[in-house]
Design an enzyme around this catalytic site. Structure first.
Site, PDB file in Angstrom:
ATOM      1  N   ASP A  13      -4.598   3.239  -1.752  1.00 15.34           N
ATOM      2  CA  ASP A  13      -3.386   2.581  -1.251  1.00 15.34           C
ATOM      3  C   ASP A  13      -3.690   1.284  -0.510  1.00 15.34           C
ATOM      4  O   ASP A  13      -3.007   0.921   0.448  1.00 15.34           O
ATOM      5  CB  ASP A  13      -2.588   3.524  -0.325  1.00 15.34           C
ATOM      6  CG  ASP A  13      -2.274   4.839  -0.997  1.00 15.34           C
ATOM      7  OD1 ASP A  13      -1.923   4.808  -2.187  1.00 15.34           O
ATOM      8  OD2 ASP A  13      -2.401   5.893  -0.344  1.00 15.34           O
ATOM      9  N   LYS A  16      -4.076  -2.528  -4.246  1.00 13.89           N
ATOM     10  CA  LYS A  16      -4.803  -3.007  -5.428  1.00 13.89           C
ATOM     11  C   LYS A  16      -3.854  -3.526  -6.506  1.00 13.89           C
ATOM     12  O   LYS A  16      -4.166  -4.487  -7.194  1.00 13.89           O
ATOM     13  CB  LYS A  16      -5.643  -1.866  -6.022  1.00 13.89           C
ATOM     14  CG  LYS A  16      -6.746  -1.383  -5.102  1.00 13.89           C
ATOM     15  CD  LYS A  16      -7.551  -0.262  -5.737  1.00 13.89           C
ATOM     16  CE  LYS A  16      -6.813   1.046  -5.877  1.00 13.89           C
ATOM     17  NZ  LYS A  16      -6.448   1.707  -4.611  1.00 13.89           N
ATOM     18  N   GLY A  40      -0.678   5.234  -7.665  1.00  8.40           N
ATOM     19  CA  GLY A  40       0.634   4.597  -7.621  1.00  8.40           C
ATOM     20  C   GLY A  40       0.474   3.164  -7.181  1.00  8.40           C
ATOM     21  O   GLY A  40      -0.044   2.893  -6.111  1.00  8.40           O
ATOM     22  N   HIS A  41       0.828   2.262  -8.061  1.00  7.85           N
ATOM     23  CA  HIS A  41       0.766   0.841  -7.731  1.00  7.85           C
ATOM     24  C   HIS A  41       2.191   0.325  -7.633  1.00  7.85           C
ATOM     25  O   HIS A  41       2.966   0.523  -8.567  1.00  7.85           O
ATOM     26  CB  HIS A  41       0.128   0.044  -8.865  1.00  7.85           C
ATOM     27  CG  HIS A  41      -1.353   0.211  -8.960  1.00  7.85           C
ATOM     28  ND1 HIS A  41      -2.126   0.672  -7.951  1.00  7.85           N
ATOM     29  CD2 HIS A  41      -2.192  -0.083  -9.977  1.00  7.85           C
ATOM     30  CE1 HIS A  41      -3.387   0.675  -8.332  1.00  7.85           C
ATOM     31  NE2 HIS A  41      -3.452   0.226  -9.562  1.00  7.85           N
ATOM     32  N   GLN A 223      -7.223   4.847  -6.672  1.00  2.17           N
ATOM     33  CA  GLN A 223      -7.731   5.513  -5.453  1.00  2.17           C
ATOM     34  C   GLN A 223      -8.699   4.576  -4.714  1.00  2.17           C
ATOM     35  O   GLN A 223      -8.504   3.373  -4.761  1.00  2.17           O
ATOM     36  CB  GLN A 223      -8.385   6.868  -5.793  1.00  2.17           C
ATOM     37  CG  GLN A 223      -7.396   7.955  -6.187  1.00  2.17           C
ATOM     38  CD  GLN A 223      -7.012   7.920  -7.641  1.00  2.17           C
ATOM     39  OE1 GLN A 223      -7.857   7.790  -8.495  1.00  2.17           O
ATOM     40  NE2 GLN A 223      -5.745   8.025  -7.935  1.00  2.17           N
TER      41      GLN A 223
HETATM   42  P1  IMP Z   1      -5.742  14.475  -6.475  1.00  2.00           P
HETATM   43  O1  IMP Z   1      -6.328  13.194  -6.954  1.00  2.00           O
HETATM   44  O2  IMP Z   1      -4.292  14.620  -6.794  1.00  2.00           O
HETATM   45  O3  IMP Z   1      -6.548  15.662  -6.903  1.00  2.00           O
HETATM   46  O4  IMP Z   1      -5.814  14.474  -4.858  1.00  2.00           O
HETATM   47  C1  IMP Z   1      -7.063  14.500  -4.165  1.00  2.00           C
HETATM   48  C2  IMP Z   1      -7.011  13.632  -2.931  1.00  2.00           C
HETATM   49  O5  IMP Z   1      -6.917  12.262  -3.316  1.00  2.00           O
HETATM   50  C3  IMP Z   1      -5.809  13.873  -2.027  1.00  2.00           C
HETATM   51  O6  IMP Z   1      -6.183  13.645  -0.689  1.00  2.00           O
HETATM   52  C4  IMP Z   1      -4.830  12.798  -2.454  1.00  2.00           C
HETATM   53  O7  IMP Z   1      -3.902  12.499  -1.443  1.00  2.00           O
HETATM   54  C5  IMP Z   1      -5.775  11.660  -2.714  1.00  2.00           C
HETATM   55  N1  IMP Z   1      -5.255  10.665  -3.665  1.00  2.00           N
HETATM   56  C6  IMP Z   1      -5.170  10.782  -5.004  1.00  2.00           C
HETATM   57  N2  IMP Z   1      -4.661   9.665  -5.528  1.00  2.00           N
HETATM   58  C7  IMP Z   1      -4.436   8.819  -4.517  1.00  2.00           C
HETATM   59  C8  IMP Z   1      -3.961   7.473  -4.447  1.00  2.00           C
HETATM   60  O8  IMP Z   1      -3.643   6.826  -5.438  1.00  2.00           O
HETATM   61  N3  IMP Z   1      -3.885   6.941  -3.196  1.00  2.00           N
HETATM   62  C9  IMP Z   1      -4.271   7.613  -2.095  1.00  2.00           C
HETATM   63  N4  IMP Z   1      -4.734   8.857  -2.121  1.00  2.00           N
HETATM   64  C10 IMP Z   1      -4.816   9.455  -3.318  1.00  2.00           C
END
Ligand code: IMP
Length: 428
Positions: A13, A16, A40-41, A223
């Site tokens: 977040d 990017k 999420g962008h 991420q």
């Molecule tokens: P998962 O990717 O859904 O398995 O989540 C694993 C961890 O990564 C959790 O703490 C999510 O909140 C975090 N996470 C996954 N995608 C994002 C993102 O795009 N931005 C911020 N945190 C993310």
């Protein structure tokens, strides 16, 4: 070699999407190399505000070919919804390419993500519940279903039936959840196949040929470094390689094709989900940053945890990713503060750390050591050059630069693409 990687230098977040959107038109390809619709962008393009989860931000430029690489996991239902949304907004998705080697997120992955988080209770990871972990788990155990399997009905049926033998046992006997029906899944996925078939390609071959011809490729990370499966705050991470090395694995090009790595870091820091966060602010300053910075997840809508800029983490990200450039986003959000703290080191059990501690327990209990800088308390959203920024804001950027050892080449002072200060960034 004209390959540039863009990665998050914190916990995701970092903004990017905006930066990809800003520089994408300089490239022939924009490639997503890991993750799925957990990302999420938010991209502001003209008067349109679009939330993208899977499709690379370059989709808005007719000269760019957007590609979803083999390192990604794809929920075809969500991908088609996103394609429909973009078409509805007047952006053609005809050019979109999808690697046949990317893995599919199946309905049982979503169910298993929900169930395993529920079972973990207070120890939950705080996943986005999009089925990401279970899909990568199947990839690693070699029981995953890939995008190319959509092209062969017989194989698809066989793989779904085989997978369900185990998944339904897990769901019903371990988690007490409902089983899935193979026929229903196959019918849905064969329908998705009809829509996606024209987009499926051998992407590694294609990218290597393009790079060989001197075409420009932007590898767009999702991420962030601290959510990387190997280099992040395990187990509170995602299940893919979000660091620059992941660009190579997740798209099938060699490391020698990369000539720049741009790290994106927020002027403060946020994280969603569980896990250690040394500079977290649980006070009114944290709440203020959250409100002023609109810190709510694009994917889940969850409120993000906010904290002071952590220079130890960004220095770590600079090393792990081999950053050549840094972009600081949301500098304007700090205008609301009288003074600003920067974490320069941690302390734990009498030891001072200027790098991320190797022991996760030490990181969990690390006490941040801060330097306090004066704020500028003036609107900087209209600044377009570094010189136009107030002295305190320039000092802040230069301090960050000194602590990370990486040149800050871009600074974002607002959500619009135009609200960006270029300070030595040159794509070509
Ligand atoms: P998962 O990717 O859904 O398995 O989540 C694993 C961890 O990564 C959790 O703490 C999510 O909140 C975090 N996470 C996954 N995608 C994002 C993102 O795009 N931005 C911020 N945190 C993310």
């Amino acid at each position: 070699m004209p390959g540039i990687v863009l990665v998050g230098a914190q916990w995701g977040d970092e903004g990017k999407g905006k930066i990809t959107d800003l520089i994408a038109h300089d490239f022939d390809f924009v490639v997503r190399f890991q993750g799925g619709n957990n990302a999420g962008h938010t991209v502001i393009h003209g008067d349109k505000k679009l939330a993208l989860h899977l499709i690379p931000s370059g989709i808005m430029y007719p000269s760019v070919t957007p590609l979803i690489g083999n390192g990604c996991v794809i929920d075809p239902r969500v991908l088609i919804e996103e394609m429909d949304m973009l078409e509805g907004e007047g952006f053609s998705t005809e050019r979109l390419l999808i690697s046949g080697n990317a893995h599919l997120i199946m309905p049982y992955h979503l169910a298993l993500d929900h169930e395993s988080e529920r079972r973990l209770g207070v120890n939950e990871i705080g996943t986005t519940k999009r089925g990401i972990g279970p899909a990568y788990q199947d990839k690693a155990t070699r029981s995953g279903i890939r995008v190319q399997d959509l092209l062969d009905e017989h194989i698809l049926r066989l793989k779904v039936q085989t997978a369900l033998v185990e998944k339904n046992d897990l769901l019903t006997k371990i988690y007490g959840a409902e089983p899935f029906d193979a026929e229903t899944i196959c019918t849905d996925y064969l329908r998705y196949a009809q829509r996606l078939t024209p987009h499926i390609t051998e992407s590694s071959q294609l990218l290597n040929e393009a790079l060989h011809e001197g075409k420009w490729v932007l590898f767009e990370g999702a991420q962030g470094t601290l959510l990387d499966i190997d280099h992040g705050t395990y187990p509170f991470v995602t299940s893919s390689s979000c660091t620059a090395g992941g660009a190579v694995i997740g798209s099938g090009v060699g490391p020698t094709t990369i000539n720049k790595v741009l790290g994106i870091a927020k002027a403060y820091i946020t994280r969603v989900g569980s896990g250690p966060f040394p500079t977290e602010l649980s006070d009114e300053i944290g709440a203020k940053l959250g409100n002023v910075g609109s810190e709510f997840g694009t994917t889940t809508g969850r409120a993000r945890r906010c904290g002071w800029y952590d220079a130890v983490i960004v220095k770590y990200a600079a090393q792990v990713n081999g950053l050549t450039d840094l972009c600081i986003t949301k500098l304007d959000v700090l205008s609301c503060l009288e003074t600003i703290k920067v974490c320069v080191a941690y302390e734990h059990e009498g030891r001072r750390y200027t790098t991320v501690p190797g022991s996760q327990s030490a990181f969990h209990h690390a006490t941040p050591i801060y330097e306090e800088l004066p704020g500028w308390q003036t609107d900087i959203t209209g600044c377009r050059t570094f010189e136009e920024l107030p002295r305190q804001a320039r000092d802040y950027i230069e301090y960050i630069e000194e602590l990370s050892g990486v040149q800050v080449s871009l600074i974002a002072v607002g959500p619009d693409r135009r609200q960006t200060i270029t300070r030595g960034w040159q794509t070509r």
